[in-house]
Design a protein around this motif. Structure first.
Motif, mmCIF file in Angstrom:
data_model
loop_
_atom_site.group_PDB
_atom_site.id
_atom_site.type_symbol
_atom_site.label_atom_id
_atom_site.label_comp_id
_atom_site.label_asym_id
_atom_site.label_seq_id
_atom_site.Cartn_x
_atom_site.Cartn_y
_atom_site.Cartn_z
ATOM 1 N N GLU A 99 0.829 -1.211 0.000
ATOM 2 C CA GLU A 99 0.000 0.000 0.000
ATOM 3 C C GLU A 99 0.859 1.255 0.000
ATOM 4 N N ASN A 100 1.894 1.279 0.816
ATOM 5 C CA ASN A 100 2.770 2.448 0.860
ATOM 6 C C ASN A 100 3.587 2.589 -0.424
ATOM 7 N N ALA A 105 4.625 5.768 -5.188
ATOM 8 C CA ALA A 105 4.655 5.903 -6.643
ATOM 9 C C ALA A 105 3.942 7.171 -7.093
ATOM 10 N N VAL A 106 2.899 7.551 -6.371
ATOM 11 C CA VAL A 106 2.197 8.801 -6.683
ATOM 12 C C VAL A 106 3.145 9.986 -6.569
ATOM 13 N N CYS A 128 -5.160 4.485 -4.807
ATOM 14 C CA CYS A 128 -4.939 4.876 -3.414
ATOM 15 C C CYS A 128 -6.252 5.226 -2.729
ATOM 16 N N ALA A 129 -7.157 5.873 -3.443
ATOM 17 C CA ALA A 129 -8.461 6.215 -2.866
ATOM 18 C C ALA A 129 -9.253 4.944 -2.549
ATOM 19 N N GLU A 139 -7.666 -5.711 -6.538
ATOM 20 C CA GLU A 139 -8.924 -5.482 -7.252
ATOM 21 C C GLU A 139 -8.890 -4.155 -7.999
ATOM 22 N N ALA A 140 -8.345 -3.127 -7.351
ATOM 23 C CA ALA A 140 -8.217 -1.830 -8.012
ATOM 24 C C ALA A 140 -7.273 -1.921 -9.209
ATOM 25 N N LEU A 141 -6.190 -2.682 -9.046
ATOM 26 C CA LEU A 141 -5.228 -2.846 -10.133
ATOM 27 C C LEU A 141 -5.841 -3.633 -11.288
#
Length: 258
Positions: A99-100, A105-106, A128-129, A139-141
């Motif tokens: 997660e970090n 990366a952002v 991230c949101a 899942e987001a990826l």
């Protein structure tokens, strides 16, 4: 580019397989295409009505512009995805959690794109949101890979998901995957650079007959007069058709999928 809205009224997530032109872009494509076709028609026929017969072909202009802009957008997204992979690999190697690593990366991509206009940066913000709301990162990826419809993104999402759920060595797998995909993207960019000159030469060869006809019309008008009457019109029509077929042929040859 407008991304549209979902059925519930919320802004829809970007779909990188389509590109929606603004009304201004659409109108400019039609007007520009119409002027070019009219100029070409008048150059070959020297008759107003016959030149106007080519103008309806400008309706194809928005499609050409849409394809060009979509290609540029996907190429930029591919490059940004490569940068994201290297950032992700570095963060995981430094001991950060998954997660970090995405949050880091952002920050890395924002340094490369201070204006924040890149699609990959927007996608990382979305990922991230979603993580903030408790959604698993895989899942987001996966959702991003589905909307991107790119082989490398889908491959990375699959490898990442399997490794995350099976408890594999995520750092090593992400590092190797990033390296392999990065090398592939480098090769693709080398190929694109190597054929760029050939594309320019093909465009120059397509324009050269028009320039020759224009030069002859300006410098030897009486010599060219027979081309604008009788059988000359038929010959000009055949020449235009041949030129158009050459355009389609060269585009087909130069369209190398990467």
């Amino acid at each position: 580019m407008s991304t549209g809205e979902s059925a519930a009224g919320h802004p829809a997530l970007p779909d990188y397989t389509v590109y929606s032109l603004t009304p201004l872009q659409r109108n400019m494509a039609i007007i520009t295409g119409g002027l070019l076709l009219y100029g070409t028609g008048y150059l070959f026929y020297h008759q107003l009505l016959l030149a106007l017969l080519l103008v309806p072909g400008s309706a194809y202009g928005p499609r050409l512009l849409r394809g060009l802009l979509l290609q540029r957008r996907r190429a930029a997204l591919t490059l940004q995805f490569k940068q994201m992979l290297f950032s992700l690999s570095s963060s995981l190697s430094a001991g950060r959690s998954v997660e970090n690593a995405f949050r880091e990366a952002v920050l890395d991509l924002r340094m490369l794109d201070p204006e924040g206009s890149g699609d990959m940066l927007a996608e990382l913000d979305i990922i991230c949101a979603r993580m903030e709301y408790g959604e698993p990162v895989e899942e987001a990826l996966y959702d991003f890979s589905r909307r991107a419809a790119m082989e490398d993104v889908e491959r990375f999402a699959d490898v990442f998901t399997v490794c995350k759920r099976t408890g594999g060595d995520l750092v090593e797998i992400v590092r190797r995957t990033s390296s392999v995909i990065g090398e592939k993207l480098d090769i693709q960019q080398d190929i694109a650079v190597s054929i760029a000159q050939k594309k320019f030469e093909a465009k120059a060869l397509l324009v050269s007959p028009l320039m020759m006809v224009m030069f002859m019309s300006l410098t030897a008008g009486e010599y060219m007069d027979p081309m604008y009457t009788g059988a000359g019109i038929a010959i000009s029509t055949v020449a235009l058709i041949a030129l158009f077929l050459c355009y389609l042929w060269t585009n087909k040859i130069m369209d190398i999928p990467l």
